[in-house]
Design an enzyme around this catalytic site. Structure first.
Site, mmCIF file in Angstrom:
data_model
loop_
_atom_site.group_PDB
_atom_site.id
_atom_site.type_symbol
_atom_site.label_atom_id
_atom_site.label_comp_id
_atom_site.label_asym_id
_atom_site.label_seq_id
_atom_site.Cartn_x
_atom_site.Cartn_y
_atom_site.Cartn_z
ATOM 1 C CG HIS A 1 -6.148 -7.399 -4.244
ATOM 2 N ND1 HIS A 1 -5.510 -6.485 -3.440
ATOM 3 C CD2 HIS A 1 -5.311 -8.471 -4.345
ATOM 4 C CE1 HIS A 1 -4.336 -6.974 -3.062
ATOM 5 N NE2 HIS A 1 -4.185 -8.169 -3.609
ATOM 6 C CG ASP B 1 -10.056 -0.601 2.312
ATOM 7 O OD1 ASP B 1 -10.516 -1.624 1.757
ATOM 8 O OD2 ASP B 1 -8.857 -0.490 2.659
ATOM 9 C CD GLU C 1 -6.889 -8.223 -0.976
ATOM 10 O OE1 GLU C 1 -7.544 -7.247 -1.399
ATOM 11 O OE2 GLU C 1 -5.749 -8.142 -0.532
ATOM 12 C CG HIS D 1 -8.811 -0.881 -2.271
ATOM 13 N ND1 HIS D 1 -7.498 -1.210 -2.045
ATOM 14 C CD2 HIS D 1 -9.523 -1.430 -1.252
ATOM 15 C CE1 HIS D 1 -7.414 -1.917 -0.923
ATOM 16 N NE2 HIS D 1 -8.627 -2.070 -0.426
ATOM 17 C CG HIS E 1 -1.873 -1.107 1.302
ATOM 18 N ND1 HIS E 1 -2.751 -1.280 2.346
ATOM 19 C CD2 HIS E 1 -2.129 -2.114 0.432
ATOM 20 C CE1 HIS E 1 -3.507 -2.341 2.117
ATOM 21 N NE2 HIS E 1 -3.140 -2.878 0.960
ATOM 22 C CD GLU F 1 -4.189 -3.410 -2.514
ATOM 23 O OE1 GLU F 1 -3.281 -3.935 -1.845
ATOM 24 O OE2 GLU F 1 -5.399 -3.687 -2.368
ATOM 25 C CG HIS G 1 -12.052 -5.962 1.118
ATOM 26 N ND1 HIS G 1 -10.914 -6.668 0.829
ATOM 27 C CD2 HIS G 1 -11.696 -4.659 1.032
ATOM 28 C CE1 HIS G 1 -9.917 -5.840 0.596
ATOM 29 N NE2 HIS G 1 -10.365 -4.606 0.719
HETATM 30 ZN ZN ZN Z 1 -8.971 -3.141 1.184
HETATM 31 FE FE FE Z 2 -6.510 -5.362 -1.813
HETATM 32 FE FE FE Z 3 -3.862 -4.684 0.106
#
Ligand code: ZN
Ligand code: FE
Ligand code: FE
Length: 275
Positions: free
Chosen positions: A211, A224, A256, A179, A107, A142, A226
């Site tokens: 992802h 953020d 994820e 994201h 990140h 990312e 998921h």
């Molecule tokens: Zn995330």
């Molecule tokens: Fe991710």
């Molecule tokens: Fe990540």
């Protein structure tokens, strides 16, 4: 053929992850290089690595993704925090040479009030300090949700980081669907437009991993969080369209989503059923 896998625990080593991935119907996987909070990495076991590499060669597990601890902040206003990110990432890259030609995702970090431009400068400096001409690992930035002062929620910011790095051939992008949707990229109603932007600003060649996550919150929410596939605001139809998009053919997808292994098995089967 679609390449799909999920995030796995690395606590029992590479071989165990490889076996688990294969059992789940995956041909790739992601793992944390160490405790996600950034503690000391476990000693590498050469026998485990060798065992894994045999398994990987037999079963075409050709690309795997190591993820840096998500608490690192390479562009913190605090020098000590930046130094810690530097030490951990340099150590991770050295260790990853035990499994050559793989991928390392991180990140970009949060500028913590210094502004995006200074954040970009600090991330670029860190990459210039740790990337080595002889390394075989590709380091992925990312795409971020833009939570708080996160850098990297606009493709332009990631392009600016890459633009300042000397060894650009060592860099790629990991696109997180949760994201970018959170950041305001409308992959539900304008996937073609988002991919065209990505290609123009970063180049789709740079895109090495995706992802694959649904998002609990809506477009541009910067949260953020998921969600499992189909249980968020992106939804199954949009995720299916993304996985099947001709411009994303050959890309590697990693789940994820908030799942146990059985949940991952079901989602991997679901994604396979789309292709
Ligand atoms: Zn995330
Ligand atoms: Fe991710
Ligand atoms: Fe990540």
């Amino acid at each position: 053929m679609i390449h799909i896998g999920c995030h796995l625990s690395s606590s029992e080593g590479y071989y165990h992850m490889g076996q688990t991935a294969l059992e789940l119907g995956a041909d790739t996987f992601q793992f944390f290089t160490r405790n996600p909070r950034g503690g000391k990495a476990k000693e590498l076991d050469p026998a485990d690595v060798q065992h894994f590499q045999q398994l990987a060669a037999e079963h075409q597990l050709t690309q795997i993704l190591a993820h840096a601890p998500y608490t690192l902040n390479p562009c913190s206003a605090t020098a000590k925090t930046r130094e810690f990110a530097h030490l951990v990432m340099a150590d991770d890259l050295q260790r990853l040479e035990a499994t050559p030609r793989q991928f390392y995702n991180f990140h970009p970090g949060s500028h913590t009030g210094q502004g995006v431009a200074q954040g970009i400068t600090l991330i670029t400096a860190l990459l210039n300090a740790i990337l080595k001409p002889e390394q075989t690992t590709t380091v992925l930035l990312e795409t971020m949700a833009g939570k708080g002062s996160e850098v990297g929620s606009h493709f332009e910011e990631l392009a600016a980081i890459i633009g300042g790095v000397r060894l650009q051939e060592k860099l790629g992008i990991c696109l997180d669907t949760c994201h970018i949707f959170d950041a305001g990229y409308d992959i539900v109603s304008d996937l073609d437009g988002v991919l065209a932007d990505f290609d123009r600003i970063l180049g789709l060649d740079r895109l090495k991993f995706i992802h694959l996550n649904d998002s609990l919150y809506g477009l541009g929410s910067h949260k953020d969080r998921h969600a499992c596939l189909g249980q968020g605001k992106i939804g199954l139809a949009a995720l299916r369209q993304l996985v099947r998009h001709p411009r994303l053919r050959e890309k590697y997808f990693v789940l994820e989503t908030p799942n146990d292994l059985e949940g991952y098995r079901r989602e991997i089967a679901l994604v396979h059923s789309w292709c």
